[in-house]
Design an enzyme around this catalytic site. Sequence first.
Site, PDB file in Angstrom:
ATOM      1  N   ARG A 117       0.882  -1.184   0.000  1.00 57.37           N
ATOM      2  CA  ARG A 117       0.000   0.000   0.000  1.00 57.37           C
ATOM      3  C   ARG A 117       0.906   1.217   0.000  1.00 57.37           C
ATOM      4  NH1 ARG A 117      -5.400   1.109   3.479  1.00 57.37           N
ATOM      5  NH2 ARG A 117      -6.117  -0.227   1.792  1.00 57.37           N
ATOM      6  N   HIS A 144      -7.280   0.851  -6.539  1.00 58.15           N
ATOM      7  CA  HIS A 144      -7.497  -0.042  -5.391  1.00 58.15           C
ATOM      8  C   HIS A 144      -8.113  -1.341  -5.922  1.00 58.15           C
ATOM      9  CE1 HIS A 144      -7.786  -1.402  -1.419  1.00 58.15           C
ATOM     10  NE2 HIS A 144      -8.666  -0.582  -0.905  1.00 58.15           N
ATOM     11  N   GLN A 147      -9.864  -4.137  -3.627  1.00 58.42           N
ATOM     12  CA  GLN A 147     -11.190  -3.751  -3.133  1.00 58.42           C
ATOM     13  C   GLN A 147     -12.264  -4.125  -4.153  1.00 58.42           C
ATOM     14  OE1 GLN A 147     -12.232  -2.107  -0.173  1.00 58.42           O
ATOM     15  NE2 GLN A 147     -14.207  -2.719  -0.996  1.00 58.42           N
ATOM     16  N   CYS A 274     -16.390   1.141   0.460  1.00 59.42           N
ATOM     17  CA  CYS A 274     -15.206   0.308   0.713  1.00 59.42           C
ATOM     18  C   CYS A 274     -14.810   0.316   2.183  1.00 59.42           C
ATOM     19  CB  CYS A 274     -14.045   0.784  -0.150  1.00 59.42           C
ATOM     20  SG  CYS A 274     -13.700   2.552   0.038  1.00 59.42           S
ATOM     21  N   ARG A 302     -13.424  -9.282   1.021  1.00 54.22           N
ATOM     22  CA  ARG A 302     -12.005  -8.959   0.847  1.00 54.22           C
ATOM     23  C   ARG A 302     -11.170 -10.216   1.105  1.00 54.22           C
ATOM     24  NH1 ARG A 302     -10.292  -3.683   1.108  1.00 54.22           N
ATOM     25  NH2 ARG A 302      -8.410  -4.637   0.270  1.00 54.22           N
TER      26      ARG A 302
HETATM   27  N1   CP Z   1     -11.334  -0.671   2.219  1.00 56.90           N
HETATM   28  C1   CP Z   1     -10.062  -0.689   2.652  1.00 56.90           C
HETATM   29  O1   CP Z   1      -9.113  -0.822   1.879  1.00 56.90           O
HETATM   30  O2   CP Z   1      -9.919  -0.581   4.004  1.00 56.90           O
HETATM   31  P1   CP Z   1      -8.552  -0.344   4.775  1.00 56.90           P
HETATM   32  O3   CP Z   1      -8.049   1.033   4.409  1.00 56.90           O
HETATM   33  O4   CP Z   1      -8.898  -0.465   6.218  1.00 56.90           O
HETATM   34  O5   CP Z   1      -7.577  -1.390   4.332  1.00 56.90           O
HETATM   35  N1  NVA Z   2     -10.059   6.460  -1.308  1.00 57.12           N
HETATM   36  C1  NVA Z   2      -9.689   5.988   0.000  1.00 57.12           C
HETATM   37  C2  NVA Z   2      -9.902   4.520   0.098  1.00 57.12           C
HETATM   38  C3  NVA Z   2      -9.614   3.925   1.449  1.00 57.12           C
HETATM   39  C4  NVA Z   2      -9.819   2.434   1.483  1.00 57.12           C
HETATM   40  C5  NVA Z   2      -8.241   6.366   0.284  1.00 57.12           C
HETATM   41  O1  NVA Z   2      -7.405   6.248  -0.615  1.00 57.12           O
HETATM   42  O2  NVA Z   2      -7.953   6.788   1.401  1.00 57.12           O
END
Ligand code: CP
Ligand code: NVA
Length: 316
Positions: A117, A144, A147, A274, A302
Amino acid sequence: MAMPVLVDTAMLQKTPAEPKPTRLVTDLDLSTGAIERLLELAGRMKRTPLRYAQSLAGRYLALLFEKPSLRTRLTFELAIKQLGGDAVNYAGHINGREPVKDVARNLDRWTQGIVARVFSHTTIEELAAWTHIPVINALSDLYHPCQILADIQTLEEHYGRLEGLKLAFIGDGNNVAHSLMLTAGRLGVHVAVATPAGYEPNAAIAEQASKAGRITITHDPAEALAGAHAVYTDVWTSMGQESESAVRLAAFQPYQVDAAMFAQARPDAIFMHCLPAHRGEEVTEEVIESPRSVVFDQAENRLHAQKALLLTLLSS
Ligand code: CP
Ligand code: NVA
């Protein structure tokens, strides 16, 4: 007694010409055929998890997280462990002490895969460029994809199909919107994105998505919501954009998914997010807690979708 699964033959390519996926850096790394097979596998893994308990025995993955995470980090760790493998964790800037290409080449010698990430999408591209092992995008500023694998599994479970559905994404044209357009769009879902002016999806990604699927981009939530089977929203300020949050709070106010907005979709439409959700901002408590909200089905999936992804990328 069901036999444990080490290599799932249903996952193998139906068309020998199509190469096995080797990474998930952007959504387009998985062909539509690969996604369809992955969804099938995710369903089987959800129904009979114990059959897959040794599928990744002896495999070790590195989880690199530059940003916070509840769902992605824990579901990857659980998925790897439930498949008989193990994970090591690293939190912090990937290029904090040394260049990304050096981090990549260290991990390449020790592990069988990387889940990362990152703030900048270029970091994950660089990790992939300097390794021979599968690299999985666990969220970047642009995409993402993991997701959305869970999201399409959830949609398919709910409606029994994907083709012909309409999904309205209301809010920021962000990483989640991009991956929805690229993945759900390719599988026959009409993805209609409504954003305030200035917050539209990235133009190059929108063009890519429009070549392979039906995509609408508008400033009018009503246009996106008309006939929608699912209404999806996400935070107005993504991780890394915190300095813009006051401006964003004002710009996005008319795009809050409240009961009146939700009612503009089909009467049986589901609500998707999400997570994490900011109640009172992009969604009201009433909508997210309504019986038509499937946010925890998405969160559950997930785990299953990522197990299927891991097996697809890592099984030899
Ligand atoms: N939806 C999602 O990616 O959640 P987190 O940021 O908690 O991983
Ligand atoms: N768009 C959000 C998604 C979090 C799961 C972010 O990038 O923070």
